[in-house]
Structures are given as structure tokens and as C-alpha cells.
Design an enzyme around this catalytic site. Structure first.
Site, PDB file in Angstrom:
ATOM      1  N   GLY A 191       0.845  -1.199   0.000  1.00  0.00           N
ATOM      2  CA  GLY A 191       0.000   0.000   0.000  1.00  0.00           C
ATOM      3  C   GLY A 191       0.877   1.244   0.000  1.00  0.00           C
ATOM      4  CE1 TYR A 192       5.506   0.573   0.485  1.00  0.00           C
ATOM      5  CE2 TYR A 192       6.909   1.032  -1.389  1.00  0.00           C
ATOM      6  CZ  TYR A 192       6.729   0.469  -0.151  1.00  0.00           C
ATOM      7  OH  TYR A 192       7.769  -0.188   0.454  1.00  0.00           O
ATOM      8  CB  SER A 193       0.130   4.176  -5.515  1.00  0.00           C
ATOM      9  OG  SER A 193       1.294   3.632  -6.049  1.00  0.00           O
ATOM     10  CB  SER A 197      -1.250  -5.349  -7.390  1.00  0.00           C
ATOM     11  OG  SER A 197      -0.930  -4.329  -8.267  1.00  0.00           O
ATOM     12  CD  GLU A 230      18.168 -11.864 -12.059  1.00  0.00           C
ATOM     13  OE1 GLU A 230      18.420 -11.104 -12.995  1.00  0.00           O
ATOM     14  OE2 GLU A 230      17.064 -12.371 -11.880  1.00  0.00           O
ATOM     15  CB  THR A 242       5.653   6.140 -15.774  1.00  0.00           C
ATOM     16  OG1 THR A 242       6.495   7.280 -15.558  1.00  0.00           O
ATOM     17  CG2 THR A 242       4.511   6.142 -14.777  1.00  0.00           C
ATOM     18  CD  GLU A 260       5.862   9.048 -19.681  1.00  0.00           C
ATOM     19  OE1 GLU A 260       5.628   8.216 -18.766  1.00  0.00           O
ATOM     20  OE2 GLU A 260       5.289   9.007 -20.783  1.00  0.00           O
TER      21      GLU A 260
HETATM   22  C1  LIG Z   1       0.010  -2.935 -13.003  1.00  0.00           C
HETATM   23  C2  LIG Z   1       0.213  -1.970 -11.852  1.00  0.00           C
HETATM   24  C3  LIG Z   1       0.346  -2.468 -10.573  1.00  0.00           C
HETATM   25  C4  LIG Z   1       0.503  -1.581  -9.485  1.00  0.00           C
HETATM   26  N1  LIG Z   1       0.559  -2.090  -8.227  1.00  0.00           N
HETATM   27  C5  LIG Z   1       0.689  -1.272  -7.170  1.00  0.00           C
HETATM   28  C6  LIG Z   1       0.682  -1.787  -5.839  1.00  0.00           C
HETATM   29  O1  LIG Z   1       0.519  -2.986  -5.620  1.00  0.00           O
HETATM   30  N2  LIG Z   1       0.811  -0.920  -4.812  1.00  0.00           N
HETATM   31  C7  LIG Z   1       0.977   0.403  -5.003  1.00  0.00           C
HETATM   32  O2  LIG Z   1       1.140   1.122  -4.030  1.00  0.00           O
HETATM   33  N3  LIG Z   1       0.956   0.944  -6.256  1.00  0.00           N
HETATM   34  C8  LIG Z   1       0.808   0.129  -7.335  1.00  0.00           C
HETATM   35  N4  LIG Z   1       0.766   0.645  -8.615  1.00  0.00           N
HETATM   36  C9  LIG Z   1       0.803   2.085  -8.802  1.00  0.00           C
HETATM   37  C10 LIG Z   1       2.072   2.571  -9.490  1.00  0.00           C
HETATM   38  O3  LIG Z   1       3.151   2.567  -8.595  1.00  0.00           O
HETATM   39  C11 LIG Z   1       1.781   3.987 -10.029  1.00  0.00           C
HETATM   40  O4  LIG Z   1       0.751   3.848 -11.000  1.00  0.00           O
HETATM   41  C12 LIG Z   1       2.993   4.604 -10.674  1.00  0.00           C
HETATM   42  O5  LIG Z   1       3.962   4.887  -9.709  1.00  0.00           O
HETATM   43  C13 LIG Z   1       2.629   5.912 -11.411  1.00  0.00           C
HETATM   44  O6  LIG Z   1       1.929   6.762 -10.569  1.00  0.00           O
HETATM   45  P1  LIG Z   1       0.524   7.405 -10.996  1.00  0.00           P
HETATM   46  O7  LIG Z   1      -0.342   6.300 -11.538  1.00  0.00           O
HETATM   47  O8  LIG Z   1       0.013   8.160  -9.829  1.00  0.00           O
HETATM   48  O9  LIG Z   1       0.846   8.370 -12.202  1.00  0.00           O
HETATM   49  P2  LIG Z   1       1.460   9.840 -12.083  1.00  0.00           P
HETATM   50  O10 LIG Z   1       2.668   9.807 -11.218  1.00  0.00           O
HETATM   51  O11 LIG Z   1       0.365  10.772 -11.708  1.00  0.00           O
HETATM   52  O12 LIG Z   1       1.900  10.083 -13.551  1.00  0.00           O
HETATM   53  C14 LIG Z   1       0.987  10.542 -14.579  1.00  0.00           C
HETATM   54  C15 LIG Z   1       1.800  10.812 -15.840  1.00  0.00           C
HETATM   55  O13 LIG Z   1       2.761  11.850 -15.581  1.00  0.00           O
HETATM   56  C16 LIG Z   1       4.074  11.414 -15.886  1.00  0.00           C
HETATM   57  N5  LIG Z   1       5.033  11.966 -14.926  1.00  0.00           N
HETATM   58  C17 LIG Z   1       4.922  11.997 -13.573  1.00  0.00           C
HETATM   59  N6  LIG Z   1       6.015  12.558 -13.024  1.00  0.00           N
HETATM   60  C18 LIG Z   1       6.852  12.864 -14.045  1.00  0.00           C
HETATM   61  C19 LIG Z   1       8.142  13.451 -14.133  1.00  0.00           C
HETATM   62  N7  LIG Z   1       8.807  13.805 -13.022  1.00  0.00           N
HETATM   63  N8  LIG Z   1       8.708  13.591 -15.352  1.00  0.00           N
HETATM   64  C20 LIG Z   1       8.052  13.206 -16.488  1.00  0.00           C
HETATM   65  N9  LIG Z   1       6.813  12.664 -16.473  1.00  0.00           N
HETATM   66  C21 LIG Z   1       6.226  12.479 -15.275  1.00  0.00           C
HETATM   67  C22 LIG Z   1       4.022   9.892 -15.732  1.00  0.00           C
HETATM   68  O14 LIG Z   1       5.036   9.258 -16.484  1.00  0.00           O
HETATM   69  C23 LIG Z   1       2.627   9.590 -16.269  1.00  0.00           C
HETATM   70  O15 LIG Z   1       2.636   9.523 -17.674  1.00  0.00           O
HETATM   71  C24 LIG Z   1       0.570  -0.203  -9.709  1.00  0.00           C
HETATM   72  C25 LIG Z   1       0.418   0.299 -11.017  1.00  0.00           C
HETATM   73  C26 LIG Z   1       0.234  -0.565 -12.073  1.00  0.00           C
HETATM   74  C27 LIG Z   1       0.020   0.006 -13.451  1.00  0.00           C
END
Ligand SMILES: Cc1cc2nc3c(=O)[nH]c(=O)nc-3n(C[C@H](O)[C@H](O)[C@H](O)COP(=O)(O)OP(=O)(O)OC[C@H]3O[C@@H](n4cnc5c(N)ncnc54)[C@H](O)[C@@H]3O)c2cc1C
Length: 398
Positions: free
Chosen positions: A134-136, A168, A251, A380, A382
Site C-alpha cells: 500500500g504505497y500509491s 494489486s 538479481e 513509468t 517517463e
Molecule cells: C500494473 C500496476 C500495478 C501496481 N501495483 C501497485 C501496488 O501494488 N501498490 C501500489 O502502491 N501501487 C501500485 N501501482 C501504482 C504505481 O506505482 C503507479 O501507477 C505509478 O507509480 C505511477 O503513478 P501514478 O499512476 O500516480 O501516475 P502519475 O505519477 O500521476 O503520472 C501521470 C503521468 O505523468 C508522468 N510523470 C509523472 N512525473 C513525471 C516526471 N517527473 N517527469 C516526467 N513525467 C512524469 C508519468 O510518467 C505519467 O505519464 C501499480 C500500477 C500498475 C500500473
């Protein structure tokens, strides 16, 4: 470059192959096995398969290949971990232990109290307790340190209020490890604490998020006056950011991604040669060229994996190299799925894998939808490009 095994590595590889050949339950032989979903499945065959496979790996000490032996891990070197993962991926055998093995265990080994280690590590290794992250939050993903879920100290407990998202497989998990804000006035990285929570604690609600492929993979997790003992905090109060970012030196080649991409591509190529495949894919020149391109890309991916493991084998820590590999692998998985849907044209609109008109049981259609998340999860594209630009190419921060 000679990538062949030395005698010791070949012997280890043969041992891993032997265990897989002898002990992999029938249910997992098609390469589609999912330990986390099977562990508490209503179907006893699924439950037995998960249990049997956990026990078979535990017998070898291979549930946690990268943990030190003193904590019940296998203590394998990065190269042995690489071979182990490669053989598991080639046979399609599912890893067991989920994020407890990959993330929480290593974190507890470094930062946990003796009591926390004694309580949680054995249950991760036996498969009894499954952990999820539970991070995001809705307002904190790439910029995770902006998280707002609040934990306020009340005697021997923290009282937690807030929301996580994209958790997830939380619906299959038993416990969660959660980053919370304990000091809202401190600089954002320095006011966070890392807490362990039994999912059944009153006040925790988990709601499904159905993704566009129709899967229930993600969840929203809500905390309403959730009380967690202070003894469930890992590391010091307000130092949770550094705890949450810890991983043992394991790894990082993503050989599993490379092998699985090649398997999909091989299956696609073989299917296209069958009568049914020929009928559904007229074999236009463009398809052949696209397939050749994808094949070359998987070869590139193998070389990225070998590059990383050879660095680790020499005691170097891959940094932007791992970002290059993650970026390439995730975008390649989307291109392979895209090529598959083009190859099968209108048949790719069929989502139901049991529909007799479906090509390859709609695997590529399904991959087309699920692989969208590959370039978001675990950083991501980016963010990976930012790392490659600044740490790899030495460009200034934008
Ligand atoms: C399949 C999957 C499983 C996941 N599982 C978990 C989980 O179990 N637990 C959990 O806590 N989270 C989970 N996540 C969340 C995941 O960690 C976040 O989706 C990810 O970190 C991106 O954050 P966000 O979705 O808030 O997008 P944002 O950070 O809001 O990004 C939106 C857009 O802005 C761009 N952007 C943001 N910052 C920058 C920058 N500094 N420079 C350039 N572009 C930028 C991004 O690339 C993206 O295109 C999961 C996500 C996915 C897709």
C-alpha cells in the site's frame, strides 16, 4: 561474449530443471499458473497445486532464492538467482511467496525488529501469509513522497485515516505494508512511517477496481480510524521512506520478462504455421516483417538481461542499466501484443478465449489490454527515461 554456463552453473541449472520436471504440479504445466490466486482458491485442485509447489521449492530452500540462509532463504548468488529464474520462466513455473518474498521479507531482514522477523518471515516462506503493498495514493504515484495517508500516535497505537489506490491483489492478501504520514510538518521524505497491517483490522476496506481487460487486479484501500500497534512500525518513526525503498541486493536482469516475451512470440509463430493459424492470418508480408522485428527485439532484451547479470556477477550495482531494461521490456511487450492483434486482424476483436473463432484463445488480445499497464507499473516510462537521461547520460535535471 561467451554466455555459456561454466561447470558449476551447468550443474545448478540441471538441478533446477530436475526439480521442475519432477515436482511442478500438472496445473502449472501450461505456463499460466498463478500462485497468489490459487493459494486460497475455492477449487481444491488449485489450492493443492499452490501448496504442493510451495513445499517442493521450500524443500530445496528456493522459496526465497535471494534471502540470506540464516533467514530461511537460499542465499543464492546473483548468477544462481538468474539461472533459477531463467529455468522457472522457460518452464512457465510460477514463483511463490508474492511480494512477501520479493519486497517485504528483504525489508524486514534489514530494518525489522527481532520480534518482527521471528513473527513474519517464517509465514512468508511457508506461504501461510501473503503480503501486498500500500504505497500509491490518488495524489501520489511517481511523486510517492507526497503521500497523505495519516497515522497519528495514540499511546501504544497509531490511528490511520486515508486512502491507497492500485493495491494489486490486495483481495488475495492477508497483510499489507503501508507508507503513512506521521509528521505533516517535516520535509516530505522525512515525515513518513512504514507500518504492517493485518488486512482484517477493523476500519480497512478494500474495493475492487476492474481494469479495461475486465480483470480484477487492482483495488482501492480505505483506512478509517484503523488502529495499529506501534510495534507494527518497521524502523524509526518518520524514517519510513528509507525503509520503504530498501531491497536486498537481488538479481535485477528481468530475465523472466525476456523469456516470457520470447515464449509468446514462439507460440504466435508456431500458431501461424498451423492450418487454423494460416486461415486466420493470411500471412501478409507486413506481418512477417513485424514478427522478424519482434524476434530481434527479444534478442536485444536477452542481451540487456545478460548485461545486467554480468555486472552483478562482477559486484557492480546496475542503476540506469536496469531502467533501460525495464523501459525496453515493457514497451516491447506492448509491441508484441500489438503485432499479434494486427496478425489476426478482425479475429483480434474476440475477447472470449473460449469462443471457437478466437485466435490463440485470444491471448494476444488479452495481452494488448493488460500490457498497457506495463509502462506505468514499477516506475513509468517517463520516469525511466528521466533516470537514463540524468544518471546514464549525465544530462542536467529539467
Ligand atoms: C500494473 C500496476 C500495478 C501496481 N501495483 C501497485 C501496488 O501494488 N501498490 C501500489 O502502491 N501501487 C501500485 N501501482 C501504482 C504505481 O506505482 C503507479 O501507477 C505509478 O507509480 C505511477 O503513478 P501514478 O499512476 O500516480 O501516475 P502519475 O505519477 O500521476 O503520472 C501521470 C503521468 O505523468 C508522468 N510523470 C509523472 N512525473 C513525471 C516526471 N517527473 N517527469 C516526467 N513525467 C512524469 C508519468 O510518467 C505519467 O505519464 C501499480 C500500477 C500498475 C500500473
Amino acid at each position: 561474449m561467451d554466455w555459456s554456463d561454466n561447470a558449476e552453473q551447468a550443474a545448478f541449472r540441471a538441478k533446477v530443471r530436475g526439480v521442475i520436471e519432477n515436482d511442478l504440479p500438472e496445473r502449472y504445466q501450461d505456463g499460466e499458473g498463478d500462485w497468489e490466486r490459487d493459494r486460497k482458491n475455492e477449487n481444491p485442485v488449485a489450492r493443492d497445486a499452490a501448496k504442493q509447489w510451495t513445499e517442493a521449492l521450500a524443500k530445496q530452500g528456493w522459496v526465497a532464492p535471494h534471502w540470506p540462509k540464516e533467514y530461511g532463504g537460499a542465499g543464492l548468488s546473483p548468477m544462481e538467482q538468474f539461472i533459477f529464474k531463467q529455468e522457472m520462466a522457460i518452464s512457465g513455473a510460477p514463483p511463490v511467496g508474492g511480494q512477501g518474498v520479493s519486497q517485504l521479507g528483504p525489508t524486514l531482514i534489514v530494518h525489522g525488529s527481532p520480534e518482527q522477523k521471528a513473527e513474519h518471515l517464517p509465514k512468508i516462506l511457508s506461504g501461510e501469509v501473503d503480503w501486498r503493498q500500500g504505497y500509491s495514493e490518488p495524489g501520489a504515484g511517481s511523486d510517492l513522497a507526497s503521500l497523505q495517508t495519516r497515522a497519528i500516535r495514540d499511546g501504544d497505537e497509531y490511528v490511520i485515516n486515508g486512502q491507497k489506490i492500485w493495491t494489486s491483489l490486495a483481495h488475495h492478501a492477508d497483510w499489507l505494508y503501508v507508507l503513512t504520514r506521521t509528521d505533516p510538518d517535516a520535509p516530505k521524505h522525512r515525515g513518513i512511517s512504514f507500518l504492517l497491517m493485518d488486512k482484517l483490522t477493523p476500519g480497512i476496506t478494500i474495493r475492487p477496481l476492474i481494469d479495461m481487460s475486465g480483470r480484477h487486479h487492482f483495488n482501492e484501500t480505505f483506512f478509517e480510524d484503523v488502529r495499529v500497534p506501534v510495534s507494527n512500525r518497521v524502523g524509526e518513526e518518520n524514517r519510513g521512506w528509507y525503509v520503504g525503498m530498501t531491497l536486498l541486493d537481488f538479481e535485477r536482469s528481468n530475465i523472466t520478462g525476456a523469456v516470457s516475451a520470447r515464449r509468446t512470440l514462439d507460440a504466435l509463430t508456431s500458431y501461424m504455421k498451423t492450418d487454423e493459424g494460416k486461415a486466420k492470418s493470411p500471412g501478409a508480408e507486413a506481418n512477417r516483417t513485424a514478427l522478424a522485428d519482434r524476434y530481434i527485439e527479444t534478442e536485444v532484451m536477452f542481451n540487456f538481461s545478460f548485461r545486467i547479470i554480468s555486472m552483478q556477477d562482477r559486484g557492480l550495482i546496475p542503476n540506469h542499466e536496469a531502467s533501460v531494461s525495464k523501459l525496453f521490456a515493457s514497451e516491447m511487450s506492448q509491441r508484441i501484443a500489438n503485432t499479434g492483434t494486427k496478425v489476426f486482424g478482425l479475429y483480434s476483436y474476440i475477447h472470449d478465449k473460449d469462443d471457437e473463432r478466437a485466435a490463440m484463445e485470444s491471448k494476444l488480445t488479452s495481452n494488448y489490454l493488460t500490457s498497457v499497464s506495463a509502462t506505468i507499473a514499477a516506475g513509468t516510462s517517463e520516469i525511466q527515461r528521466n533516470i537514463i537521461a540524468t544518471r546514464g547520460l549525465g544530462l542536467p535535471r529539467g
